[in-house]
Design a protein around this motif. Structure first.
Motif, PDB file in Angstrom:
ATOM      1  N   ILE A  14      33.322  35.234  40.437  1.00  0.00           N
ATOM      2  CA  ILE A  14      33.349  35.330  41.895  1.00  0.00           C
ATOM      3  C   ILE A  14      34.489  36.258  42.286  1.00  0.00           C
ATOM      4  CG2 ILE A  14      33.588  34.098  44.073  1.00  0.00           C
ATOM      5  CD1 ILE A  14      31.024  33.455  42.497  1.00  0.00           C
ATOM      6  N   ALA A  15      34.120  37.395  42.859  1.00  0.00           N
ATOM      7  CA  ALA A  15      35.101  38.403  43.241  1.00  0.00           C
ATOM      8  C   ALA A  15      35.286  38.415  44.759  1.00  0.00           C
ATOM      9  CB  ALA A  15      34.664  39.781  42.755  1.00  0.00           C
ATOM     10  N   ILE A  16      36.405  38.973  45.181  1.00  0.00           N
ATOM     11  CA  ILE A  16      36.680  39.175  46.603  1.00  0.00           C
ATOM     12  C   ILE A  16      36.218  40.585  46.937  1.00  0.00           C
ATOM     13  CG2 ILE A  16      38.479  39.235  48.369  1.00  0.00           C
ATOM     14  CD1 ILE A  16      40.114  37.346  46.477  1.00  0.00           C
ATOM     15  N   SER A  17      35.063  40.705  47.590  1.00  0.00           N
ATOM     16  CA  SER A  17      34.476  42.025  47.835  1.00  0.00           C
ATOM     17  C   SER A  17      35.321  42.868  48.780  1.00  0.00           C
ATOM     18  CB  SER A  17      33.050  41.881  48.378  1.00  0.00           C
ATOM     19  OG  SER A  17      33.042  41.136  49.589  1.00  0.00           O
ATOM     20  N   GLN A  18      36.001  42.203  49.703  1.00  0.00           N
ATOM     21  CA  GLN A  18      36.941  42.852  50.619  1.00  0.00           C
ATOM     22  C   GLN A  18      37.710  41.729  51.304  1.00  0.00           C
ATOM     23  OE1 GLN A  18      33.886  44.740  53.091  1.00  0.00           O
ATOM     24  NE2 GLN A  18      34.513  43.427  54.789  1.00  0.00           N
ATOM     25  N   PRO A  19      38.893  41.982  51.832  1.00  0.00           N
ATOM     26  CA  PRO A  19      39.618  40.916  52.533  1.00  0.00           C
ATOM     27  C   PRO A  19      38.803  40.413  53.732  1.00  0.00           C
ATOM     28  CG  PRO A  19      41.068  42.765  52.064  1.00  0.00           C
ATOM     29  CD  PRO A  19      39.683  43.235  51.770  1.00  0.00           C
ATOM     30  N   GLY A  20      38.768  39.092  53.908  1.00  0.00           N
ATOM     31  CA  GLY A  20      38.019  38.564  55.039  1.00  0.00           C
ATOM     32  C   GLY A  20      37.714  37.094  54.927  1.00  0.00           C
ATOM     33  N   PRO A  65      51.518  41.296  38.976  1.00  0.00           N
ATOM     34  CA  PRO A  65      51.167  42.379  38.055  1.00  0.00           C
ATOM     35  C   PRO A  65      50.619  41.852  36.732  1.00  0.00           C
ATOM     36  CG  PRO A  65      53.302  42.803  39.064  1.00  0.00           C
ATOM     37  CD  PRO A  65      52.903  41.423  39.474  1.00  0.00           C
ATOM     38  N   GLY A  66      49.506  42.431  36.301  1.00  0.00           N
ATOM     39  CA  GLY A  66      48.908  42.045  35.031  1.00  0.00           C
ATOM     40  C   GLY A  66      47.921  40.904  35.109  1.00  0.00           C
ATOM     41  N   ALA A  67      47.871  40.203  36.251  1.00  0.00           N
ATOM     42  CA  ALA A  67      46.951  39.067  36.391  1.00  0.00           C
ATOM     43  C   ALA A  67      45.578  39.559  36.840  1.00  0.00           C
ATOM     44  CB  ALA A  67      47.498  38.065  37.402  1.00  0.00           C
ATOM     45  N   SER A  68      44.568  38.738  36.592  1.00  0.00           N
ATOM     46  CA  SER A  68      43.222  39.044  37.056  1.00  0.00           C
ATOM     47  C   SER A  68      43.186  39.142  38.576  1.00  0.00           C
ATOM     48  CB  SER A  68      42.260  37.937  36.595  1.00  0.00           C
ATOM     49  OG  SER A  68      40.990  38.081  37.209  1.00  0.00           O
ATOM     50  N   ASP A  69      42.328  40.030  39.084  1.00  0.00           N
ATOM     51  CA  ASP A  69      42.153  40.122  40.535  1.00  0.00           C
ATOM     52  C   ASP A  69      41.217  39.041  41.058  1.00  0.00           C
ATOM     53  OD1 ASP A  69      39.974  41.441  39.170  1.00  0.00           O
ATOM     54  OD2 ASP A  69      39.335  42.202  41.113  1.00  0.00           O
ATOM     55  N   LEU A  70      40.593  38.284  40.158  1.00  0.00           N
ATOM     56  CA  LEU A  70      39.702  37.201  40.579  1.00  0.00           C
ATOM     57  C   LEU A  70      40.524  36.011  41.053  1.00  0.00           C
ATOM     58  CD1 LEU A  70      37.201  37.253  37.566  1.00  0.00           C
ATOM     59  CD2 LEU A  70      36.837  38.253  39.838  1.00  0.00           C
ATOM     60  N   PRO A  71      40.046  35.279  42.060  1.00  0.00           N
ATOM     61  CA  PRO A  71      40.769  34.072  42.470  1.00  0.00           C
ATOM     62  C   PRO A  71      40.602  32.964  41.437  1.00  0.00           C
ATOM     63  CG  PRO A  71      38.718  34.285  43.703  1.00  0.00           C
ATOM     64  CD  PRO A  71      38.850  35.532  42.875  1.00  0.00           C
ATOM     65  N   GLY A  72      41.398  31.918  41.586  1.00  0.00           N
ATOM     66  CA  GLY A  72      41.281  30.758  40.707  1.00  0.00           C
ATOM     67  C   GLY A  72      42.524  30.538  39.884  1.00  0.00           C
ATOM     68  N   LEU A  73      43.319  29.513  40.245  1.00  0.00           N
ATOM     69  CA  LEU A  73      44.614  29.260  39.608  1.00  0.00           C
ATOM     70  C   LEU A  73      44.586  28.099  38.626  1.00  0.00           C
ATOM     71  CD1 LEU A  73      46.909  29.719  42.737  1.00  0.00           C
ATOM     72  CD2 LEU A  73      46.313  31.393  40.980  1.00  0.00           C
ATOM     73  N   GLU A  74      43.420  27.504  38.388  1.00  0.00           N
ATOM     74  CA  GLU A  74      43.324  26.414  37.421  1.00  0.00           C
ATOM     75  C   GLU A  74      41.878  26.278  36.975  1.00  0.00           C
ATOM     76  OE1 GLU A  74      44.533  22.769  39.383  1.00  0.00           O
ATOM     77  OE2 GLU A  74      43.357  23.275  41.163  1.00  0.00           O
ATOM     78  N   ALA A  75      41.720  25.844  35.733  1.00  0.00           N
ATOM     79  CA  ALA A  75      40.373  25.712  35.176  1.00  0.00           C
ATOM     80  C   ALA A  75      40.384  24.669  34.070  1.00  0.00           C
ATOM     81  CB  ALA A  75      39.890  27.056  34.625  1.00  0.00           C
TER      82      ALA A  75
END
Length: 336
Positions: A14-20, A65-75
């Protein structure tokens, strides 16, 4: 890299297609990450949803820096591959992890120091609701705030994931717990979790209520995610030598306050953010949690409060739920 199962080249994320708004969260195909030295790859079965994910979606909380651009801080899931220099973990181990990003996906790579075994008897969904809140509360309430048995903790936002965790842990370690929440239902939920006093901030002045509940002394530790005009009010509600720990500023990052109160009461006002901290720092918190808190989770003396579970591809609904503000406890994504 050691693999224990056939790992596909691609995955759904699940990506952030644009801020919103919530509907900018879109499923897309991404390459499966490859773990480097000291990292593991987790086949994700469930991912927690947190307020920082919402801020990132809006464009207000960029990944470090260096982290994935995808959201999600726990899994939570099972280890699918190991990078070099991994000694503790094995392919197939059931684990949960604090991630710097990337949890909203079928696979996520994470430093091994941020990985913990799933507590005994926990489902993947329950396990995914643990890392972000428990790392945050342990560090801020017990390490930075120095909460001790017999002291009073004031938790703002008691029905949130952070709040429900702080109430249970502080109560389990022998503190007197006061919390604020925005409805009768939420206050009742906080009391059931172990809060000694729940204040409906829409109907009561929390400063006066805290003073009354503590015989005029005030709270020894205050965990605040509000900021704004709560800063000055927290100073009034705090005990002499009180510690205020700031972990978010939902009502604003700028405040006006009387610093004479801070000096006269000898207060400590500190704060922190977890996401950009080093892997070594997070590993130290993980080690403390495994020793101090995991036994409590294993016996369910403390446990995550579950609100709603949504399919990964409907992450936008999970964000809507969070922004509505009606949830009690954790919102989780079922990845499959």
């Amino acid at each position: 890299m050691a693999n224990g199962q056939k790992i596909p080249a691609n995955m759904t994320a699940i990506a952030i297609s644009q801020p919103g708004g919530p509907k900018v969260l879109k499923p897309e195909t991404r390459d499966v990450p490859v773990p480097g030295p000291g990292e593991v790859l987790i086949r994700v079965h469930a991912a927690g949803v947190n307020r920082p994910d919402v801020q990132q979606r809006k464009g207000a909380y960029p990944p470090p820096p260096g982290a994935s651009d995808l959201p999600g801080l726990e899994a939570a899931g099972e280890i699918a591959a190991l990078g070099d220099e991994i000694s503790r973990w094995r392919i197939g181990d059931r684990v949960c992890a604090l991630t710097p990003g990337g949890g909203y996906a079928e696979y996520v790579k994470v430093h091994a120091g941020s990985v913990l075994p799933i507590p005994a008897g926990f489902t993947y969904s329950e396990a995914a609701a643990v890392p972000e809140n428990y790392f945050t509360v342990w560090h801020n309430v017990f390490e930075r705030g120095g909460l001790k048995k017999g002291e009073t903790l004031l938790v703002h936002g008691g029905s949130s994931g952070i709040g429900t965790t702080a109430i249970q842990l502080a109560s389990a370690f022998g503190a007197y717990v006061i919390t604020t929440a925005g409805s009768k239902e939420k206050c009742e939920a906080c009391l059931k979790l172990g809060a000694d006093r729940a204040i409906n901030y829409r109907e009561e002045d929390f400063v006066a209520a805290v003073k009354e509940a503590t015989g005029g002394k005030g709270a020894d530790v205050i965990l605040d995610m509000v900021g704004g005009d709560y800063v000055a009010r927290n100073y009034e509600a705090a005990a002499v030598e009180g510690r205020i720990v700031q972990i978010a500023v939902q009502a604003g990052a700028v405040a006006s306050t009387n610093f004479a109160t801070l000096m006269v009461k000898r207060l400590t006002h500190t704060g922190s953010t977890l996401r950009p901290r080093t892997v070594e720092f997070k590993a130290a918190i993980a080690a403390a949690l495994e020793t101090q808190v995991w036994p409590l989770l294993g016996t369910r003396k403390v446990a995550p409060v579950m609100d709603m579970i949504f399919p990964l591809t409907e992450a936008w609904r999970a964000h809507e739920r969070m922004e509505e503000g009606e949830h009690i406890g954790k919102i989780v994504l079922d990845v499959g």
